[in-house]
Design an enzyme around this catalytic site. Structure first.
Site, PDB file in Angstrom:
ATOM      1  N   ASP A 146      -1.902   2.103  -4.747  1.00 41.15           N
ATOM      2  CA  ASP A 146      -3.156   2.541  -4.137  1.00 41.15           C
ATOM      3  C   ASP A 146      -4.232   1.488  -4.364  1.00 41.15           C
ATOM      4  OD1 ASP A 146      -1.989   4.933  -3.347  1.00 41.15           O
ATOM      5  OD2 ASP A 146      -2.523   5.940  -5.219  1.00 41.15           O
ATOM      6  N   HIS A 173       0.810  -1.216   0.000  1.00 39.78           N
ATOM      7  CA  HIS A 173       0.000   0.000   0.000  1.00 39.78           C
ATOM      8  C   HIS A 173       0.847   1.273   0.000  1.00 39.78           C
ATOM      9  CE1 HIS A 173      -3.753   1.887  -0.126  1.00 39.78           C
ATOM     10  NE2 HIS A 173      -4.381   1.297   0.878  1.00 39.78           N
TER      11      HIS A 173
END
Length: 439
Positions: free
Chosen positions: A415, A411
């Site tokens: 995204d 992450h």
């Protein structure tokens, strides 16, 4: 007679140390030239160390699981002739300034990744305890339970006590008249500990096994800990209708062309080609993240690791340059690498260099999983098991072959939206498999 010292040889370019994962000999053994003495592991590759001479083992310089520096003495043998240990003051030069206070006791069972047996554990042995019965002033010892169907004599209070303790009263010898069981007999039975017989017929097991984590298992543990401690994972699960893909795969596997030998296709080559196409739209998925330097290394070549379970543990052989391989070439390379990994003959190059990974448990894949990213990659694609499910087509429910992809992403780099776009692109390609073949 002399002594010969064997040092840990150079087992790979740039390797400064190795982990000792197995001894094949013990002190006092007579070995011949080329006898395998030990096995060491470096970067998931196991190397056997042979003896260069005939002799008798006098000393072993490491324990299973120890990390040994290249060039360090590991074995000392008594040999015919002078040997290679230089005399010093009329005596043979010592292997180390201070010999170990306690010499290792190698156990062939305490094996590493290439061993044929499992590690030997220290187990607290449990022996059956005798049943003691008293009567007429005499004490007799018997380990046998009461005969089937014979009802033990005991008061309701004693029966309740036995039920609460999980004790089968048929296993308890009574000290009262006619073998009647009292509270003191329950106490004596409980005091014997491990031999308590449960009312269900099961017996307690207080054995404890101490299994040292060495070799490949230790490498896997370190790799997983590194991945989970450094990478904030996001997992995205998507359902895919693979009915058309399975029909195409079955048709291609039936097709035979004279003079052409093709591997039997599984789902993985199709997934690999779908990933190649999806990565061409989102090249940042095919990256390695150097989090210490703060640099993302985005690769042009797509090197897909295939997480494979072997008898020794989890390894990740790598299909290099999947972007330059067709369906059948991908399939053939998967088969070749899987066989090498299972036989333990895969090279270091074949087990390294991946830029993105696939993990699949096949028929045991479960409905959904949360795969751990292969650090320092930024994505891993998880394949779950295929199942026939009823799917609504707008007018009725029809049976379709459905499969979930459970995929994890770093992450910090990817995204959630981009992860979803990537998986949706793979979904579209697998559900309309003809698109995989369109350039």
């Amino acid at each position: 007679m002399g002594e010969h010292i064997i040092k840990l040889p150079d087992v790979g370019e740039g390797v400064a140390e190795a982990e000792l994962v197995e001894w094949h000999v013990k002190i006092g053994d007579i070995v011949r030239e080329d006898t395998v003495l030990a096995a060491v592991m470096t970067d998931k590759a196991t190397v056997e160390i042979p003896s260069p001479v005939d002799g008798e083992i006098l000393w072993l310089g490491a324990e299973i699981g120890d990390t040994v520096a290249i060039g360090s003495p590991i074995v000392r043998l008594k040999v015919a002739g002078e040997g290679n240990a230089k005399p010093q003051g009329g005596e043979v030069e010592a292997v180390a300034a201070e010999p170990p206070a306690k010499l290792p006791t190698p156990k062939p069972e305490a094996a590493g990744p290439t061993a044929k047996t499992s590690p030997k554990a220290s187990v607290a042995e449990v022996k059956p305890a005798p049943v003691i019965s008293k009567g007429s002033g005499q004490t007799s010892v018997s380990g046998a339970p009461r005969p089937e169907g014979e009802k033990p004599l005991a008061s309701p209070a004693v029966r309740l006590r036995a039920k609460e303790a999980g004790i089968d009263l048929r296993q308890v010898a009574g000290s009262g008249p006619a073998g009647r069981i009292g509270h003191e007999d329950i106490e004596a039975f409980l005091a014997r500990g491990p031999q308590v017989a449960k009312a269900s017929g099961l017996a307690r097991n207080d054995a404890i096994q101490d299994i040292k984590v060495v070799g490949l298992r230790r490498k896997i543990a370190e790799k997983m800990s590194l991945s989970k401690s450094r990478i904030p994972h996001i997992t995205y699960v998507e359902e895919i209708d693979v009915t058309a893909l399975e029909d195409l795969r079955a048709a291609l596997n039936k097709e035979k062309r004279p003079g052409m030998e093709r591997p039997k296709l599984t789902l993985l080559p199709f997934l690999m080609r779908a990933m190649v196409k999806a990565i061409s739209d989102q090249p940042n998925l095919n990256s390695l993240f150097d989090d210490e330097a703060g640099i993302i290394h985005q690769h042009g070549g797509i090197h897909i690791g295939i997480a494979a379970q072997t008898p020794s543990g989890l390894v990740v052989p790598v299909v290099k340059h999947a972007e330059a391989r067709d369906i059948w070439d991908c399939g053939a390379e998967i088969v070749r690498l899987a066989e090498a990994a299972k036989s333990g003959t895969a090279t270091r190059d074949e087990l390294s260099g991946s830029t993105i990974t696939i993990t699949s448990l096949g028929a045991m894949g479960g409905v959904a999983t949360t795969p751990v990213i292969n650090h320092p990659e930024v994505a891993i694609i998880g394949v779950n098991k295929m199942m026939v499910r009823p799917v609504w087509d707008g007018t009725q429910f029809i049976p379709r072959k459905m499969m979930n992809l459970s995929s994890s992403f770093d992450h910090r780099v990817i995204d959630g939206w981009n992860a979803a776009v990537f998986i949706q692109r793979i979904k579209a390609l697998l559900e309309t498999p003809a698109l995989i073949f369109v350039d």
